[in-house]
Design an enzyme around this catalytic site. Structure first.
Site, PDB file in Angstrom:
ATOM      1  N   TYR A 171       0.830  -1.211   0.000  1.00 45.44           N
ATOM      2  CA  TYR A 171       0.000   0.000   0.000  1.00 45.44           C
ATOM      3  C   TYR A 171       0.864   1.261   0.000  1.00 45.44           C
ATOM      4  O   TYR A 171       0.638   2.192  -0.783  1.00 45.44           O
ATOM      5  CB  TYR A 171      -0.913  -0.039   1.223  1.00 45.44           C
ATOM      6  CG  TYR A 171      -1.862   1.118   1.366  1.00 45.44           C
ATOM      7  CD1 TYR A 171      -3.044   1.163   0.640  1.00 45.44           C
ATOM      8  CD2 TYR A 171      -1.602   2.150   2.264  1.00 45.44           C
ATOM      9  CE1 TYR A 171      -3.937   2.220   0.792  1.00 45.44           C
ATOM     10  CE2 TYR A 171      -2.485   3.203   2.423  1.00 45.44           C
ATOM     11  CZ  TYR A 171      -3.653   3.226   1.685  1.00 45.44           C
ATOM     12  OH  TYR A 171      -4.535   4.279   1.841  1.00 45.44           O
ATOM     13  N   LYS A 175       1.115   4.126  -2.903  1.00 43.53           N
ATOM     14  CA  LYS A 175       0.757   5.519  -2.630  1.00 43.53           C
ATOM     15  C   LYS A 175       1.923   6.467  -2.913  1.00 43.53           C
ATOM     16  O   LYS A 175       1.723   7.588  -3.405  1.00 43.53           O
ATOM     17  CB  LYS A 175       0.278   5.663  -1.183  1.00 43.53           C
ATOM     18  CG  LYS A 175      -1.064   5.005  -0.913  1.00 43.53           C
ATOM     19  CD  LYS A 175      -2.152   5.514  -1.850  1.00 43.53           C
ATOM     20  CE  LYS A 175      -3.547   5.091  -1.420  1.00 43.53           C
ATOM     21  NZ  LYS A 175      -4.584   5.561  -2.362  1.00 43.53           N
TER      22      LYS A 175
END
Length: 293
Positions: A171, A175
């Protein structure tokens, strides 16, 4: 009169949470909205047309214009259909809010390939795929003498920018990549009249409530009449501002939570050491630690 009258928006992952708040606010400001949501669970499994349809029903009941789209943004052809749905339904595209996301948290030692690929696919590839097809449309419009003062708002996170979170290598990497993608796209698309900015929101969503060690913080009760600093609706006004035709900002990344907005900056050279010739290992051992203070 709304600040987004006559503008057409796509919001991905708009069936719930932050995306839903974005779609409702953009519509209330006059934008026609494609509400995209596959309708899967937190991990991206499954599909359900219900959440996107419910948001469309809310918008139309309030007098706005919206259509639902259930395509998967991590699929290149699916992302093309998301963009095409805006053009087909409303005659153009002016705003893209890339928001869709999933979680498959695991520590690196136990992270498997499927967990990595799924998160990178929805977040980073999903942003890139929608951006690609939207950029191709805007390029064609500009070449045909119909440039659109378009705006893209991408979604990064505290994880991957200013607050690395253990268990979120996939993640966080996605990002961080989205923040970099934003800056590259801002440079490329400016020639077509398109601005690309990014937000790193902190709010209460299905994903943050499911994040180990964080769920209790986001689930804390707010005193009656108090300000809910984690409400998803706190994020959307910045998105609506960045989506406006006359907004001057391009290539920026903002952290936003509650009533606070911070400008984020990427990698910078804080200190430098210099040698007159090739480095020797003993020199590096003596001088490199000083770079880190």
């Amino acid at each position: 009169m709304g600040t987004l009258d006559n503008r057409v928006a796509v919001v991905t992952g708009a069936g719930r949470g932050i995306g839903r708040a974005h779609a409702l606010l953009l519509a209330s400001e006059g934008a026609s909205v494609v509400v995209n949501d596959l309708g899967g669970d937190n991990t991206g499994e499954g599909a359900d047309a219900g959440p996107a349809q419910e948001v469309v029903a809310e918008i139309t009941a309030a007098g706005g214009r919206a259509v639902a789209n259930g395509d998967d943004v991590s699929d290149w052809a699916g992302a093309a259909r998301v963009v095409r749905s805006a053009v087909d339904a409303f005659g153009g595209l002016d705003i893209v809010v890339n928001n869709a996301g999933i979680l498959r948290d695991a520590f690196l030692a136990s992270l498997d390939e499927r967990q990595w690929d799924a998160v990178i696919g929805v977040h980073l590839k999903g942003h890139a795929a929608v951006l690609h097809h939207a950029a191709a449309y805007w390029k064609a419009e500009a070449k045909a003498g119909r440039p659109r003062a378009a705006s893209v708002i991408n979604t990064a996170s505290a994880s991957g920018t200013f607050m690395p979170n253990a268990g979120q290598a996939n993640y966080g990497a996605a990002k961080a990549g989205i923040a970099a993608l934003t800056q590259v796209a801002a440079v490329e698309l400016e020639r077509y009249g398109v601005r690309v900015n990014c937000i790193a929101p902190v709010a209460r969503t299905r994903l943050t409530l499911a994040t180990p060690g964080m769920g209790a913080i986001f689930a804390a009760e707010v005193p009656e009449g108090g300000f809910d600093g984690f409400a998803p609706e706190n994020i959307s006004p910045l998105v609506a501002y960045l989506a406006q035709e006359k907004c001057p900002l391009n290539g920026q990344v903002f952290a936003v939570q509650g009533g606070a907005i911070s400008l984020l900056k990427g990698w910078t050279a804080e200190a430098t050491i210099q040698a007159d010739g090739p480095w020797r290992l003993d020199d590096l051992a003596e001088r490199v630690p000083g770079l880190a203070g």
